[in-house]
Design an enzyme around this catalytic site. Structure first.
Site, PDB file in Angstrom:
ATOM      1  N   ARG A 280       0.824  -1.061  -0.215  1.00  0.00           N
ATOM      2  CA  ARG A 280       0.032  -0.139  -0.022  1.00  0.00           C
ATOM      3  C   ARG A 280       0.661   1.252  -0.014  1.00  0.00           C
ATOM      4  O   ARG A 280       0.485   2.279  -0.637  1.00  0.00           O
ATOM      5  CB  ARG A 280      -0.923  -0.034   1.342  1.00  0.00           C
ATOM      6  CG  ARG A 280      -2.128  -1.092   1.210  1.00  0.00           C
ATOM      7  CD  ARG A 280      -2.914  -0.831   2.317  1.00  0.00           C
ATOM      8  NE  ARG A 280      -3.945   0.545   1.941  1.00  0.00           N
ATOM      9  CZ  ARG A 280      -4.722   0.970   2.919  1.00  0.00           C
ATOM     10  NH1 ARG A 280      -4.860   0.368   4.082  1.00  0.00           N
ATOM     11  NH2 ARG A 280      -5.446   2.256   2.555  1.00  0.00           N
TER      12      ARG A 280
ATOM     13  N   HIS B 159      -7.373   8.171  11.040  1.00  0.00           N
ATOM     14  CA  HIS B 159      -6.919   6.628  10.994  1.00  0.00           C
ATOM     15  C   HIS B 159      -5.315   6.434  10.779  1.00  0.00           C
ATOM     16  O   HIS B 159      -5.107   5.124  10.293  1.00  0.00           O
ATOM     17  CB  HIS B 159      -7.595   5.889   9.915  1.00  0.00           C
ATOM     18  CG  HIS B 159      -9.318   5.659  10.091  1.00  0.00           C
ATOM     19  ND1 HIS B 159      -9.978   5.633   9.059  1.00  0.00           N
ATOM     20  CD2 HIS B 159      -9.822   6.036  11.215  1.00  0.00           C
ATOM     21  CE1 HIS B 159     -11.407   5.464   9.486  1.00  0.00           C
ATOM     22  NE2 HIS B 159     -11.164   5.523  10.857  1.00  0.00           N
TER      23      HIS B 159
END
Length: 232
Positions: free
Chosen positions: A56, A106
């Site tokens: 990612r 987050h």
């Protein structure tokens, strides 16, 4: 002048090429959330989790901010009052697009966290299992992202902003994950005008005063232009 609080989700970064939970064929489609986005998954198979977030991180480093990110940065710079951007995304595309003081509820892909002492530092492009913490030397480095079952970051600060907002906008977010799904109600309770900007209306759209439907790269610049024209 009105204070604006904006919540962004995966939909705003999707047009830059970052896959979302719901994309078929993307990184998330290759793994169960329980395996790569929970503390239990990390405890069970840390190699899998580190490899997933390394991938990612590589993907996020290859994409560019889009017109929606840039429009929100412009709103921040030209609006005469405070514009607060809260994001559920772990990429840095808001910052790359020119936004400042973005609240990452987050966490961030480019951050590392020590599970032992809580120290944070810039993550290397590739993190390994057992990487030592620069502060305490324990081999407990993990991605500095909030997994399912963990408390999002900066919640007290976010609720403080919502309580003083005149306008609240939710952009590119499903409205299904709490606590972010309740932000619209917090803002409305404070008297804010609320708007949803999304590809399609979500289940929670009844909570919004207005909505714009379409691609973020088209709808967000239009909304920002309208706001700035009203200011003049």
């Amino acid at each position: 002048m009105e204070k604006i609080v904006i919540l962004t989700g995966a939909g705003i970064s999707a047009e830059s090429g970052l896959s979302t939970f719901r994309d078929e064929g993307g990184l998330w489609a290759q793994h169960r959330i329980e395996d790569v986005a929970t503390p239990e998954g990390f405890a069970r198979d840390p190699d899998l989790v580190q490899d997933f977030y390394n991938a990612r991180r590589v993907q996020a480093a290859q994409v560019q901010p889009n017109a929606a990110h840039q429009a929100l940065a412009r709103l921040q710079s030209e609006w005469p009052s405070e514009v607060v951007i809260v994001t559920q995304n772990v990429d840095s595309l808001h910052e790359a697009g020119g936004a400042e003081n973005v609240i990452h509820m987050h966490g961030r892909l480019d951050g590392a966290l020590c599970a032992a002492c809580g120290h944070r530092w810039a993550a290397p492009p590739e993190m390994a299992v057992g990487e030592p913490c620069p502060a305490c030397a324990e081999p407990t480095a993990r991605p500095d992202v909030v997994w399912f079952g963990e408390m999002p970051y900066h919640m007290e600060e976010i609720y403080s902003h919502l309580s003083s907002a005149s306008v609240f906008a939710a952009i590119g977010t499903s409205g299904q994950v709490y606590p972010a799904a309740a932000f619209v109600h917090e803002a409305q309770a404070a008297g804010a005008h609320t708007i949803e900007i999304n590809l399609e209306p979500t289940m929670g759209t009844s909570g919004f005063d207005d909505r714009l439907v379409g691609k973020a790269t088209e709808t967000v610049p239009q909304w920002v232009n309208r706001l700035l024209q009203q200011k003049d």
